[in-house]
Every structure is written in structure tokens, then in C-alpha cells.
Design an enzyme around this catalytic site. Structure first.
Site, PDB file in Angstrom:
ATOM      1  N   LYS A  46       4.608  -0.545   2.477  1.00  0.00           N
ATOM      2  CA  LYS A  46       4.258  -0.358   3.897  1.00  0.00           C
ATOM      3  C   LYS A  46       3.544  -1.614   4.411  1.00  0.00           C
ATOM      4  O   LYS A  46       4.143  -2.669   4.427  1.00  0.00           O
ATOM      5  CB  LYS A  46       3.437   0.912   4.064  1.00  0.00           C
ATOM      6  CG  LYS A  46       4.226   2.172   3.647  1.00  0.00           C
ATOM      7  CD  LYS A  46       3.508   3.448   3.997  1.00  0.00           C
ATOM      8  CE  LYS A  46       4.340   4.674   3.647  1.00  0.00           C
ATOM      9  NZ  LYS A  46       4.144   5.111   2.247  1.00  0.00           N
TER      10      LYS A  46
ATOM     11  N   ASP B  64      -5.490   8.604  -0.459  1.00  0.00           N
ATOM     12  CA  ASP B  64      -4.121   8.089  -0.403  1.00  0.00           C
ATOM     13  C   ASP B  64      -4.115   7.061   0.724  1.00  0.00           C
ATOM     14  O   ASP B  64      -4.101   7.407   1.902  1.00  0.00           O
ATOM     15  CB  ASP B  64      -3.170   9.254  -0.110  1.00  0.00           C
ATOM     16  CG  ASP B  64      -1.718   8.816  -0.046  1.00  0.00           C
ATOM     17  OD1 ASP B  64      -1.463   7.603   0.113  1.00  0.00           O
ATOM     18  OD2 ASP B  64      -0.835   9.683  -0.157  1.00  0.00           O
TER      19      ASP B  64
HETATM   20  N1  DSN Z   1       7.588   8.830   4.720  1.00  0.00           N
HETATM   21  C1  DSN Z   1       6.375   8.052   4.814  1.00  0.00           C
HETATM   22  C2  DSN Z   1       5.980   7.853   6.236  1.00  0.00           C
HETATM   23  O1  DSN Z   1       6.859   7.631   7.039  1.00  0.00           O
HETATM   24  O2  DSN Z   1       4.805   7.879   6.560  1.00  0.00           O
HETATM   25  C3  DSN Z   1       5.284   8.610   4.023  1.00  0.00           C
HETATM   26  O3  DSN Z   1       5.735   8.935   2.747  1.00  0.00           O
END
Ligand code: DSN
Length: 409
Positions: free
Chosen positions: A220, A191
Site C-alpha cells: 500500500k 494493523d
Molecule cells: N482490500 C484492502 C483495502 O482495499 O483496504 C484491505 O485489505
């Protein structure tokens, strides 16, 4: 049409523009990504896959999805990609459905040491349907101990081993994990949600050549839309596609798939690679500035986009620090540190990440100033005067580093 919601969007826009976001899993999506996901592609159902849909009128959707798949494969060197998962959690769910039977054994990183909820937490579907065992970080070095992982794997004999984390500041050796998997006859899933941008830029080891399955989000470090995707070896392509649809999802979010395609294109540029290098430089600068100010950094530093600050020596919990910093317009999230003695709602640590600040063009100089601001708030126990001082500095700094051109007009 809806002033109530419009006003809240405007307020949120101001919060983002005039605040410093150090939440390691967040980012400012590319403008072209926002345009694609805000398009009328949201209007249509497209259950199925390109050329095999259950609705008519999908010819352009087919092209968009094919482009997204090809770009994902090229970016990470994968044999197969599925870009339909609505999120990282669903990408993981689909891999488990493709590769496992209920109650099969899985080995993953402990959530309390930086793992993820969907890697076997007993309160998550993963821990309810599958039998997870966990590895953690070494108590003294606070990094993964591959020999230890190997011996747990030999003992537990899992069908699947998972690597990847949401709060681990060091590079992960996927080659070593593959060797462990081969030794115990396990499948290997990575992941890479947090580090996908670093992988695309060639800064972090690419898991794709070593793993049977790689899952990720796009929002991200990649700066894409909020969503997930899966990469896998050819032999798993059919099982993975069937697990996503009809296994766990029905209609794909085609506006998000278009935005993923845009993100994969932008992530293949030199400008993106330069941005990822800045993320890492900023994280290192923030870690060393905090070390200089007497903070303990888990594992002594960072190799990637995040760091974990242990606040125990400051006599403060993560929860308290998070709340004080929020008042000063600095957004962070509290996080367990390895072997934490506080519960997950309170925590002893903060997780700080630099994808957002680097996206604004902030460099090492600004990280020194940000460390100073964080310290000022914490050292003064969040008193009103300290918060007021820092708020002013935050707003000044944010004015100098706009997020998007249109947000400053
Ligand atoms: N909620 C995310 C994080 O802050 O890392 C991962 O799903």
C-alpha cells in the site's frame, strides 16, 4: 511464449498508465521491487527460518531474509520482525494464532465504520474462530471516541484489542489505545497496513512502541510487493514465528521477501519521506476541492492518505458513481460511510486515496482538476458526453505524469 497472457499484460499496462488510480490501498511498486520479485528467487523452497531451513541450498536466501528482517526492525523501531506472511490477512491470522485460543474475546473496529474484514467479520475466519465485539466512530464527529472504546473494553474484557482500519481518514492515537489495553489487561495489536508508509516517514504516530503486535502489508503506502509482515515484542517472537511457520504457512515466497527488503531500504530515504508528505497534501487538497464543490466528506476532511465521500446529498450510490467513474478512466472503490443505510455491495460512499497519484508526481494543482473531473461525471449523471470529456482530460493528465519510464516507451 504465451501471446494471450502477454497481450492482457500489455492492455493492463495501458490501463494503469492512462488511468487515474484513486484506490487508497493500491500503489505502483518501486521498479527495484518489481525487479526483485520477478527474479529466479521464485524457484526455491525455504521452509523454516534463516539458519534453520528444511531444504539445502538456502545460504543466499538466509542472507536475504536476515536483511529484510533487520531493515523492517530498523525502519519501525521493532524488537522482532517476521517477513514471511504472504499477505496482511495471513499476518493477522498468525497473530491471532500466537496470542489467542479459539473463542477468545477480541475488540476491534467495526468493518462498517472503516475496520477490516479480518478484524472479526462474521463471514471471515476471524469472526468464525474468535468472539469479536466492535467499536465504531462517533455519530456526530465521525471520529474515534476513545472514552467510548474504553467503556466498551471495560464491559467486554477482551483478551486482545485491535486498532487499525482500512477506511478511516484520521490519525489514530495508539498511546491512548495502549492505556485502555493496560486498564483492562488486554494485549494490543495494530494493523497498520494502510498507513505503514506514513508511519515509516514519521508522519503518523508509530504504533510499535505501544503495541504487542503490529501487522502490515507492504503493497500500500509502502510501495513494496504484495505481501505482509509482523512486528512484535521480543517475548512474542517465538510464538509469532511458530504461528507463521509451521502454524499457517509452509514455504515462504522468497522473491517477495527480497522485494520487501528492497522496499524497506527505499522507505528509509528522504525521497520516500517527501513522497509520503505529498500523499497527505494531495489527500487534503482533494478533500477540500470536493468540499468546495458541495460534497460531504466524512469527518470533514483527512489527516492521512484517504478520504470518504458521502454521496447521499447527490442522490447517488457508491456503486453507481464507481461504475461511471470507471468509464471515465478514474478508478475508485465504493465504500460504506459510517451509519450507512445502504448495503455493503451498494454503499453511500466512495473511498478516495492518493498514494498512486502522488507516486506519479501529481500535486495539489492536479487534485483540484481531478475533483473537477469527478464532479463533472457525477453532476451529469454519467452521461456519454461528460464521460468522453473527462476521459480525454484523464489521458492528457496521465501523459504528463508517467508511472515508470519504460511504460511510456
Ligand atoms: N482490500 C484492502 C483495502 O482495499 O483496504 C484491505 O485489505
Amino acid at each position: 511464449m504465451d501471446p494471450e497472457i502477454a497481450e492482457l499484460i500489455t492492455k493492463e499496462c495501458e490501463r494503469q498508465v492512462y488511468g487515474i488510480d484513486l484506490i487508497a490501498s493500491e500503489n505502483y511498486a518501486f521498479e527495484a521491487v518489481i525487479e526483485a520479485q520477478a527474479s529466479l528467487l521464485t524457484n526455491k523452497y525455504a521452509e523454516g527460518y534463516p539458519g534453520k531451513r528444511y531444504y539445502s541450498g538456502c545460504e543466499y536466501y538466509d542472507e536475504i531474509e536476515r536483511i529484510a528482517v533487520e531493515r523492517a526492525k530498523r525502519l519501525f523501531g521493532a524488537e522482532h520482525a517476521n517477513v514471511q506472511p504472504h499477505s496482511g490477512s495471513q499476518a493477522n491470522q498468525a497473530v491471532y494464532l500466537a496470542a489467542l485460543k479459539p473463542r477468545d474475546r477480541v475488540l476491534a473496529m467495526d468493518l462498517a465504520h472503516g475496520g477490516h474484514l479480518t478484524h472479526g467479520s462474521p463471514i471471515n475466519f476471524s469472526g468464525i474462530f474468535y468472539k469479536f465485539a466492535f467499536y465504531g466512530v462517533n455519530r456526530s464527529t465521525e471520529v474515534l471516541d476513545y472514552d467510548e472504546i474504553e467503556s466498551i473494553a471495560r464491559e467486554y474484557k477482551p483478551k486482545l484489542i485491535i486498532a487499525g482500519a482500512s477506511a478511516y481518514p484520521r490519525e489514530i492515537d495508539f498511546k491512548r489505545f495502549r492505556e485502555i489495553c493496560d486498564e483492562v489487561g488486554a494485549l494490543f495489536m495494530v494493523d497498520m497496513a494502510h498507513i505503514a508508509g506514513l508511519v515509516a516517514a514519521g508522519i503518523h504516530m508509530n504504533p510499535t512502541p505501544y503495541a504487542d503486535f503490529v501487522t502490515s502489508t507492504t503493497q500500500k503506502t509502502l510501495r513494496g510487493p504484495r505481501g505482509g509482515f509482523i512486528l512484535c515484542r521480543k517475548e512474542w517472537s517465538e510464538a509469532v514465528d511458530r504461528a507463521v511457520f509451521p502454524g499457517i504457512q509452509s514455504g515462504p515466497l522468497m522473491h517477495i521477501i527480497a522485494a520487501k527488503a528492497v522496499c524497506f531500504k527505499l522507505a528509509a530515504t528522504e525521497e520516500f519521506r517527501e513522497y509520503q508528505r505529498l500523499i497527505v497534501r494531495d489527500a487534503k487538497a482533494l478533500a477540500s476541492s470536493l468540499l468546495d464543490r458541495g460534497y460531504r466528506i466524512v469527518s470533514g476532511g483527512t489527516d492521512n492518505h484517504l478520504l470518504l465521500v458521502d454521496l447521499r446529498s447527490k442522490g447517488m450510490s457508491g456503486l453507481k458513481a464507481q461504475k461511471m467513474l470507471e468509464k471515465a478512466l478514474i478508478y475508485v472503490n465504493r465504500n460504506l460511510v459510517p451509519y450507512d443505510d445502504k448495503p455493503p455491495y451498494i454503499t453511500s460512499g466512495l473511498r478516495l486515496g492518493t498514494p498512486c497519484v502522488a507516486a506519479r508526481g501529481m500535486t495539489e494543482c492536479e487534485m483540484v482538476d481531478i475533483a473537477k473531473m469527478i464532479d463533472h461525471v457525477i453532476r451529469n449523471n454519467g452521461d456519454q458526453a461528460a464521460i468522453e470529456d473527462v476521459r480525454k482530460d484523464v489521458v492528457d493528465m496521465c501523459r504528463r505524469f508517467p508511472i515508470y519510464d519504460w511504460t511510456t516507451k
